[in-house]
Write an enzyme that holds these catalytic residues in place. Structure first.
Site, PDB file in Angstrom:
ATOM      1  CG  ASN A   9     -46.391  31.100  52.418  1.00 19.78           C
ATOM      2  OD1 ASN A   9     -45.449  30.347  52.205  1.00 19.78           O
ATOM      3  ND2 ASN A   9     -46.287  32.179  53.166  1.00 19.78           N
ATOM      4  CG  ASP A  11     -42.638  30.916  52.837  1.00 19.60           C
ATOM      5  OD1 ASP A  11     -42.329  31.326  51.701  1.00 19.60           O
ATOM      6  OD2 ASP A  11     -43.029  31.666  53.762  1.00 19.60           O
ATOM      7  CG  HIS A  12     -43.594  25.850  55.544  1.00 27.81           C
ATOM      8  ND1 HIS A  12     -42.471  26.107  56.303  1.00 27.81           N
ATOM      9  CD2 HIS A  12     -44.513  26.766  55.911  1.00 27.81           C
ATOM     10  CE1 HIS A  12     -42.717  27.134  57.117  1.00 27.81           C
ATOM     11  NE2 HIS A  12     -43.951  27.550  56.893  1.00 27.81           N
ATOM     12  NE  ARG A  20     -31.414  13.875  52.885  1.00 24.22           N
ATOM     13  CZ  ARG A  20     -31.921  12.669  52.621  1.00 24.22           C
ATOM     14  NH1 ARG A  20     -33.024  12.266  53.214  1.00 24.22           N
ATOM     15  NH2 ARG A  20     -31.319  11.869  51.779  1.00 24.22           N
ATOM     16  CG  HIS A  45     -41.404  35.561  54.867  1.00 26.65           C
ATOM     17  ND1 HIS A  45     -41.802  35.437  56.175  1.00 26.65           N
ATOM     18  CD2 HIS A  45     -40.514  36.592  54.852  1.00 26.65           C
ATOM     19  CE1 HIS A  45     -41.194  36.354  56.912  1.00 26.65           C
ATOM     20  NE2 HIS A  45     -40.394  37.059  56.138  1.00 26.65           N
ATOM     21  NE  ARG A  47     -38.095  33.918  59.045  1.00 24.67           N
ATOM     22  CZ  ARG A  47     -39.069  34.283  59.881  1.00 24.67           C
ATOM     23  NH1 ARG A  47     -40.331  34.051  59.569  1.00 24.67           N
ATOM     24  NH2 ARG A  47     -38.792  34.856  61.021  1.00 24.67           N
ATOM     25  NE  ARG A  51     -36.342  30.821  59.870  1.00 30.04           N
ATOM     26  CZ  ARG A  51     -36.958  31.253  60.971  1.00 30.04           C
ATOM     27  NH1 ARG A  51     -38.138  30.770  61.287  1.00 30.04           N
ATOM     28  NH2 ARG A  51     -36.419  32.149  61.751  1.00 30.04           N
ATOM     29  CD  GLU A  72     -45.695  36.302  53.768  1.00 28.15           C
ATOM     30  OE1 GLU A  72     -44.883  35.841  54.588  1.00 28.15           O
ATOM     31  OE2 GLU A  72     -46.826  35.852  53.624  1.00 28.15           O
ATOM     32  CB  THR A 103     -44.705  36.177  60.828  1.00 28.73           C
ATOM     33  OG1 THR A 103     -43.893  35.748  59.739  1.00 28.73           O
ATOM     34  CG2 THR A 103     -44.665  37.679  60.929  1.00 28.73           C
ATOM     35  CD  GLU A 153     -51.628  38.479  54.720  1.00 27.93           C
ATOM     36  OE1 GLU A 153     -51.260  38.845  53.587  1.00 27.93           O
ATOM     37  OE2 GLU A 153     -51.334  37.382  55.207  1.00 27.93           O
ATOM     38  CG  HIS A 195     -49.608  33.442  60.856  1.00 31.74           C
ATOM     39  ND1 HIS A 195     -49.567  32.495  61.819  1.00 31.74           N
ATOM     40  CD2 HIS A 195     -48.328  33.662  60.480  1.00 31.74           C
ATOM     41  CE1 HIS A 195     -48.301  32.163  62.040  1.00 31.74           C
ATOM     42  NE2 HIS A 195     -47.525  32.859  61.233  1.00 31.74           N
ATOM     43  N   GLY A 217     -50.349  28.914  53.978  1.00 27.06           N
ATOM     44  CA  GLY A 217     -49.166  28.157  53.618  1.00 27.06           C
ATOM     45  C   GLY A 217     -49.013  26.849  54.354  1.00 27.06           C
TER      46      GLY A 217
HETATM   47  N1  PXP Z   1     -49.439  35.863  55.708  1.00 23.00           N
HETATM   48  C1  PXP Z   1     -48.283  36.339  56.227  1.00 23.00           C
HETATM   49  C2  PXP Z   1     -48.062  37.809  56.175  1.00 23.00           C
HETATM   50  C3  PXP Z   1     -47.308  35.483  56.779  1.00 23.00           C
HETATM   51  O1  PXP Z   1     -46.174  35.987  57.292  1.00 23.00           O
HETATM   52  C4  PXP Z   1     -47.537  34.092  56.738  1.00 23.00           C
HETATM   53  C5  PXP Z   1     -46.502  33.152  57.260  1.00 23.00           C
HETATM   54  O2  PXP Z   1     -45.352  33.267  56.506  1.00 23.00           O
HETATM   55  C6  PXP Z   1     -48.734  33.637  56.168  1.00 23.00           C
HETATM   56  C7  PXP Z   1     -49.677  34.535  55.681  1.00 23.00           C
HETATM   57  C8  PXP Z   1     -49.046  32.181  56.046  1.00 23.00           C
HETATM   58  O3  PXP Z   1     -49.174  31.618  57.305  1.00 23.00           O
HETATM   59  P1  PXP Z   1     -49.333  30.031  57.420  1.00 23.00           P
HETATM   60  O4  PXP Z   1     -48.088  29.429  56.855  1.00 23.00           O
HETATM   61  O5  PXP Z   1     -49.488  29.815  58.881  1.00 23.00           O
HETATM   62  O6  PXP Z   1     -50.549  29.646  56.635  1.00 23.00           O
END
Ligand code: PXP
Length: 243
Positions: A9, A11-12, A20, A45, A47, A51, A72, A103, A153, A195, A217
């Protein structure tokens, strides 16, 4: 030995970029590197408040990745239209509250049964596999089967927090996850987990043979600061394979 897939993942990476307002670090670059270093899939994801991942990131990922993209998404009309337009390999429907940091739990398949069934039908007909992010609970799993999704999941956040702090309740939580993963597998659902997973929590989770995929992620991106993305992904994959 587990042959479960690793979904990374990204996202971060977008969280850091957006902090920035620059164009770097690029989530697409991270995804392509992850693909090169052995990720079996990429998760992002989108959102409602954008964000981290943005709409352009989703089309960039779809247009450039060879490995599957798991989008997601919340069960909203806006996200449904984006998913229908972009046709990701898989859509994982998650609950979403604007004020939450992440989440916080699985989606309530009792309260949202009708909308989940309708979105699942539309997404599946459009060529995406559909997954629901749920807590390890038999009623939720039975509902997933009735809704007609391909995948569930299981939300591993609580377990991962417990094991990380060596809390004595961790084993009890792992037992529930194991039982529910087996149950879902028995009734013909593909079972994923995600997660809060770290190098420490992946080991016991990967020993559960019913899991076919782990989506990870925050830890992978954070650990990459120290080990680099390549070594972090390689280490995570090797722990999965050896478990
Ligand atoms: N799976 C789902 C469905 C999620 O919503 C997330 C967080 O966005 C993750 C996995 C990944 O979680 P983490 O970033 O804590 O590894």
């Amino acid at each position: 030995m587990s042959n479960a897939r690793l979904g990374v993942n990204i996202d971060h990476v977008a969280t850091v970029r957006n902090a920035r307002g620059e164009s770097y670090p690029s989530p697409l670059r991270a995804a392509l590197e992850a693909e090169k270093f052995g990720a079996d899939g990429i998760t992002a994801h989108l959102r409602e408040d954008r964000r981290h991942i943005q709409d352009q990131d989703i089309s960039d990922l779809i247009n450039n990745l060879k490995i599957p993209l798991n989008l997601e998404m919340a069960a909203t009309e806006e996200m449904l239209q984006i998913a229908l337009k972009n046709k990701p390999n898989a859509c994982c429907i998650v609950p979403e509250k604007r004020e939450e940091v992440t989440t916080e739990g699985g989606i309530n398949t009792i309260k949202n049964f009708d909308i989940l069934k309708s979105y699942t039908n539309l997404l599946k007909r459009n060529g995406s596999r559909v997954s629901l992010f749920i807590n390890a609970d038999q009623t939720q799993i039975d509902n997933c089967k009735k809704i007609g999704v391909d995948i569930i999941e299981i939300h591993t956040g609580k377990y991962c927090q417990l094991i990380e702090t060596d809390n004595s309740e961790a084993q009890e939580e792992l037992d529930i996850i194991t039982t529910m993963a087996e149950y879902a597998d028995t009734i013909g659902l593909e079972v994923h987990a995600g997660h809060g997973i770290t190098f420490k929590s992946i080991k016991p989770l990967a020993q559960i043979k019913f899991f076919r995929e782990f989506n990870i992620g925050h830890f992978i991106i954070g650990e990459s600061i120290f080990l680099g993305l390549q070594d972090t992904i390689k280490k995570m994959k090797s722990i999965i394979l050896e478990s």
